[in-house]
Scaffold this motif. Structure first.
Motif, PDB file in Angstrom:
ATOM      1  N   HIS A   1      11.491  47.673  68.434  1.00  0.00           N
ATOM      2  CA  HIS A   1      12.418  47.414  69.538  1.00  0.00           C
ATOM      3  C   HIS A   1      13.137  48.673  70.026  1.00  0.00           C
ATOM      4  CE1 HIS A   1      12.886  42.801  68.654  1.00  0.00           C
ATOM      5  NE2 HIS A   1      11.637  43.179  68.872  1.00  0.00           N
ATOM      6  N   GLY A   2      12.769  49.818  69.513  1.00  0.00           N
ATOM      7  CA  GLY A   2      13.315  51.056  70.032  1.00  0.00           C
ATOM      8  C   GLY A   2      14.380  51.732  69.192  1.00  0.00           C
ATOM      9  N   TYR A   3      14.665  51.189  68.009  1.00  0.00           N
ATOM     10  CA  TYR A   3      15.673  51.797  67.145  1.00  0.00           C
ATOM     11  C   TYR A   3      15.173  53.114  66.565  1.00  0.00           C
ATOM     12  CZ  TYR A   3      18.410  47.440  66.975  1.00  0.00           C
ATOM     13  OH  TYR A   3      19.174  46.346  67.301  1.00  0.00           O
ATOM     14  N   THR A   4      16.123  53.993  66.306  1.00  0.00           N
ATOM     15  CA  THR A   4      15.877  55.149  65.441  1.00  0.00           C
ATOM     16  C   THR A   4      16.551  54.833  64.117  1.00  0.00           C
ATOM     17  OG1 THR A   4      15.710  56.824  67.170  1.00  0.00           O
ATOM     18  CG2 THR A   4      16.440  57.572  65.010  1.00  0.00           C
ATOM     19  N   ILE A   5      15.862  55.065  63.025  1.00  0.00           N
ATOM     20  CA  ILE A   5      16.442  54.821  61.704  1.00  0.00           C
ATOM     21  C   ILE A   5      16.613  56.138  60.967  1.00  0.00           C
ATOM     22  CG2 ILE A   5      16.185  53.684  59.464  1.00  0.00           C
ATOM     23  CD1 ILE A   5      14.670  51.466  60.799  1.00  0.00           C
ATOM     24  N   LEU A   6      17.807  56.364  60.464  1.00  0.00           N
ATOM     25  CA  LEU A   6      18.086  57.478  59.559  1.00  0.00           C
ATOM     26  C   LEU A   6      18.002  56.912  58.154  1.00  0.00           C
ATOM     27  CD1 LEU A   6      21.074  59.994  59.686  1.00  0.00           C
ATOM     28  CD2 LEU A   6      20.393  58.864  57.579  1.00  0.00           C
ATOM     29  N   TRP A   7      17.038  57.367  57.409  1.00  0.00           N
ATOM     30  CA  TRP A   7      16.861  56.935  56.022  1.00  0.00           C
ATOM     31  C   TRP A   7      17.450  57.998  55.104  1.00  0.00           C
ATOM     32  CZ3 TRP A   7      14.109  52.268  55.653  1.00  0.00           C
ATOM     33  CH2 TRP A   7      13.345  51.912  56.771  1.00  0.00           C
ATOM     34  N   TYR A   8      18.205  57.579  54.106  1.00  0.00           N
ATOM     35  CA  TYR A   8      18.759  58.533  53.144  1.00  0.00           C
ATOM     36  C   TYR A   8      18.394  58.101  51.722  1.00  0.00           C
ATOM     37  CZ  TYR A   8      22.511  55.019  52.621  1.00  0.00           C
ATOM     38  OH  TYR A   8      23.221  53.854  52.391  1.00  0.00           O
ATOM     39  N   ASP A   9      18.110  59.075  50.876  1.00  0.00           N
ATOM     40  CA  ASP A   9      17.668  58.740  49.525  1.00  0.00           C
ATOM     41  C   ASP A   9      18.828  58.683  48.534  1.00  0.00           C
ATOM     42  OD1 ASP A   9      18.323  61.347  48.902  1.00  0.00           O
ATOM     43  OD2 ASP A   9      16.285  61.979  48.381  1.00  0.00           O
TER      44      ASP A   9
ATOM     45  N   ASP B   1      26.104  61.348  46.625  1.00  0.00           N
ATOM     46  CA  ASP B   1      26.945  62.469  47.042  1.00  0.00           C
ATOM     47  C   ASP B   1      27.989  61.947  48.037  1.00  0.00           C
ATOM     48  OD1 ASP B   1      28.110  64.651  48.314  1.00  0.00           O
ATOM     49  OD2 ASP B   1      26.278  65.849  48.283  1.00  0.00           O
ATOM     50  N   PRO B   2      29.248  61.759  47.608  1.00  0.00           N
ATOM     51  CA  PRO B   2      30.266  61.163  48.491  1.00  0.00           C
ATOM     52  C   PRO B   2      30.410  61.875  49.832  1.00  0.00           C
ATOM     53  CG  PRO B   2      31.088  61.289  46.249  1.00  0.00           C
ATOM     54  CD  PRO B   2      29.801  62.050  46.274  1.00  0.00           C
ATOM     55  N   LYS B   3      30.364  63.214  49.825  1.00  0.00           N
ATOM     56  CA  LYS B   3      30.519  63.962  51.075  1.00  0.00           C
ATOM     57  C   LYS B   3      29.340  63.698  52.007  1.00  0.00           C
ATOM     58  CE  LYS B   3      31.890  67.107  54.047  1.00  0.00           C
ATOM     59  NZ  LYS B   3      30.706  67.087  54.953  1.00  0.00           N
ATOM     60  N   ALA B   4      28.136  63.734  51.465  1.00  0.00           N
ATOM     61  CA  ALA B   4      26.949  63.501  52.286  1.00  0.00           C
ATOM     62  C   ALA B   4      26.936  62.075  52.827  1.00  0.00           C
ATOM     63  CB  ALA B   4      25.684  63.773  51.475  1.00  0.00           C
ATOM     64  N   LEU B   5      27.328  61.122  51.980  1.00  0.00           N
ATOM     65  CA  LEU B   5      27.335  59.726  52.419  1.00  0.00           C
ATOM     66  C   LEU B   5      28.410  59.504  53.487  1.00  0.00           C
ATOM     67  CD1 LEU B   5      25.800  57.133  51.875  1.00  0.00           C
ATOM     68  CD2 LEU B   5      27.566  56.489  50.232  1.00  0.00           C
ATOM     69  N   ASP B   6      29.534  60.208  53.370  1.00  0.00           N
ATOM     70  CA  ASP B   6      30.563  60.146  54.420  1.00  0.00           C
ATOM     71  C   ASP B   6      29.983  60.616  55.752  1.00  0.00           C
ATOM     72  OD1 ASP B   6      32.555  59.159  52.805  1.00  0.00           O
ATOM     73  OD2 ASP B   6      33.518  61.099  52.441  1.00  0.00           O
ATOM     74  N   ASP B   7      29.161  61.650  55.703  1.00  0.00           N
ATOM     75  CA  ASP B   7      28.535  62.154  56.923  1.00  0.00           C
ATOM     76  C   ASP B   7      27.610  61.100  57.538  1.00  0.00           C
ATOM     77  OD1 ASP B   7      29.853  64.573  56.747  1.00  0.00           O
ATOM     78  OD2 ASP B   7      28.164  65.642  55.825  1.00  0.00           O
ATOM     79  N   VAL B   8      26.842  60.423  56.680  1.00  0.00           N
ATOM     80  CA  VAL B   8      25.938  59.375  57.172  1.00  0.00           C
ATOM     81  C   VAL B   8      26.744  58.257  57.840  1.00  0.00           C
ATOM     82  CG1 VAL B   8      24.252  57.612  56.534  1.00  0.00           C
ATOM     83  CG2 VAL B   8      24.162  59.860  55.449  1.00  0.00           C
ATOM     84  N   GLU B   9      27.814  57.831  57.182  1.00  0.00           N
ATOM     85  CA  GLU B   9      28.634  56.760  57.745  1.00  0.00           C
ATOM     86  C   GLU B   9      29.285  57.195  59.048  1.00  0.00           C
ATOM     87  OE1 GLU B   9      30.900  54.113  55.037  1.00  0.00           O
ATOM     88  OE2 GLU B   9      30.428  55.626  53.518  1.00  0.00           O
ATOM     89  N   ALA B  10      29.727  58.446  59.112  1.00  0.00           N
ATOM     90  CA  ALA B  10      30.358  58.957  60.335  1.00  0.00           C
ATOM     91  C   ALA B  10      29.348  58.977  61.480  1.00  0.00           C
ATOM     92  CB  ALA B  10      30.916  60.361  60.090  1.00  0.00           C
ATOM     93  N   ILE B  11      28.121  59.353  61.172  1.00  0.00           N
ATOM     94  CA  ILE B  11      27.068  59.328  62.191  1.00  0.00           C
ATOM     95  C   ILE B  11      26.832  57.901  62.667  1.00  0.00           C
ATOM     96  CG2 ILE B  11      24.571  59.594  62.501  1.00  0.00           C
ATOM     97  CD1 ILE B  11      24.771  62.155  60.810  1.00  0.00           C
ATOM     98  N   ALA B  12      26.762  56.965  61.740  1.00  0.00           N
ATOM     99  CA  ALA B  12      26.530  55.564  62.110  1.00  0.00           C
ATOM    100  C   ALA B  12      27.640  55.043  63.020  1.00  0.00           C
ATOM    101  CB  ALA B  12      26.429  54.705  60.851  1.00  0.00           C
ATOM    102  N   ARG B  13      28.875  55.478  62.766  1.00  0.00           N
ATOM    103  CA  ARG B  13      29.987  55.008  63.612  1.00  0.00           C
ATOM    104  C   ARG B  13      29.886  55.537  65.036  1.00  0.00           C
ATOM    105  NH1 ARG B  13      32.871  56.000  58.866  1.00  0.00           N
ATOM    106  NH2 ARG B  13      33.711  57.967  59.654  1.00  0.00           N
ATOM    107  N   LYS B  14      29.168  56.622  65.241  1.00  0.00           N
ATOM    108  CA  LYS B  14      28.975  57.140  66.597  1.00  0.00           C
ATOM    109  C   LYS B  14      28.182  56.157  67.462  1.00  0.00           C
ATOM    110  CE  LYS B  14      30.992  61.098  65.826  1.00  0.00           C
ATOM    111  NZ  LYS B  14      32.322  61.396  66.424  1.00  0.00           N
TER     112      LYS B  14
END
Length: 251
Positions: free
Chosen positions: A141-149, A155-168
């Motif tokens: 349906h046209g989604y882009t998925i960011l997959w993280y391992d 890594d709390p800092k890295a996961l914060d970055d992922v969540e911040a991106i998702a909130r965009k």
């Protein structure tokens, strides 16, 4: 020696009772105080990390997408491969083996409420992520998925970055916000693995160009990164927007 008067004994007993009550009150006050302090300590231990996370979130919310995380140079070049599976629906709960880690296309589930994942939800953890077969429907349906391992998840800092991106991409009105961040775990691997040293992947199901209807031109799009990179994601989604997909108008 004369015995003390009864009135004197009563006075002594009454005084002793008063002292005992006073001691009991003090002891009760100490117990209550200790309990209150202990409760406050427990509350603080639970609330303070949440408040700190929210403060960190507020900082990242003021940062542009392309400034979150690592530079785009932390990612490999975008690659593509011929795609199949368009409109290839299989019964819900039927497992599908995907040859790529993670998938960008393929057969998938199709049932209201089960697949695809809700447009309003942008971030998932390993505890609540939809099955791959549902997320591949989102890709159609046209989604882009960011997959993280797991390295990013731990890594709390890295996961914060992922969540911040998702909130965009929060919201459910603008189709340009067709984005999901989801974990890729060792349980998902079926022979294929994310390249060594890479911990994030972007995938998209391209129709071969916006408005393209020839299914033979469809490709899966992949990009692997060593870290979370909002800059690389921004470029990826500009090059492969939701309109470039087999079913861009579908939610």
């Amino acid at each position: 020696m004369a015995k003390p008067a009864k009135t004197d004994r009563k006075a002594v007993i009454e005084e002793m009772r008063k002292k005992q009550k006073s001691a009991d009150r003090r002891r009760g006050t100490v117990i209550v105080t200790v309990c209150v302090l202990a409760a406050l300590g427990i509350i603080a231990a639970a609330v303070v990390p949440i408040l700190l996370d929210k403060r960190e979130d507020s900082k990242l919310d003021g940062v542009a997408l392309d400034k979150i995380g690592s530079a785009a140079s932390s990612c490999e070049k975008i690659t593509t491969k011929p795609a199949d599976g368009n409109q290839q629906h299989v019964p819900v709960n039927t497992p599908v083996d995907y040859p790529d880690a993670p998938p960008a296309f393929g057969a998938h589930w199709n049932q209201q409420g089960v697949a695809p994942a809700a447009f309003s939800r942008k971030f998932y953890t390993a505890d609540d992520r939809p099955p791959l077969e549902a997320l591949v429907h989102n890709l159609e349906h046209g989604y882009t998925i960011l997959w993280y391992d797991d390295t990013i998840a731990d890594d709390p800092k890295a996961l914060d970055d992922v969540e911040a991106i998702a909130r965009k991409f929060s919201g459910s009105d603008d189709l340009r916000d067709k984005f999901i961040a989801a974990p890729w775990t060792s349980d998902d691997e079926n022979g294929a693995k994310i390249p060594d040293g890479k911990h994030v992947a972007f995938t998209h199901w391209s129709a071969g160009g916006t408005g393209e209807t020839d299914t033979t031109k469809q490709v899966g799009v992949f990009q692997y990164c060593s870290g979370v990179s909002g800059e690389a994601l921004s470029t990826f989604m500009d090059e492969y927007p939701y309109t470039d997909s087999p079913e861009p108008a579908a939610m």
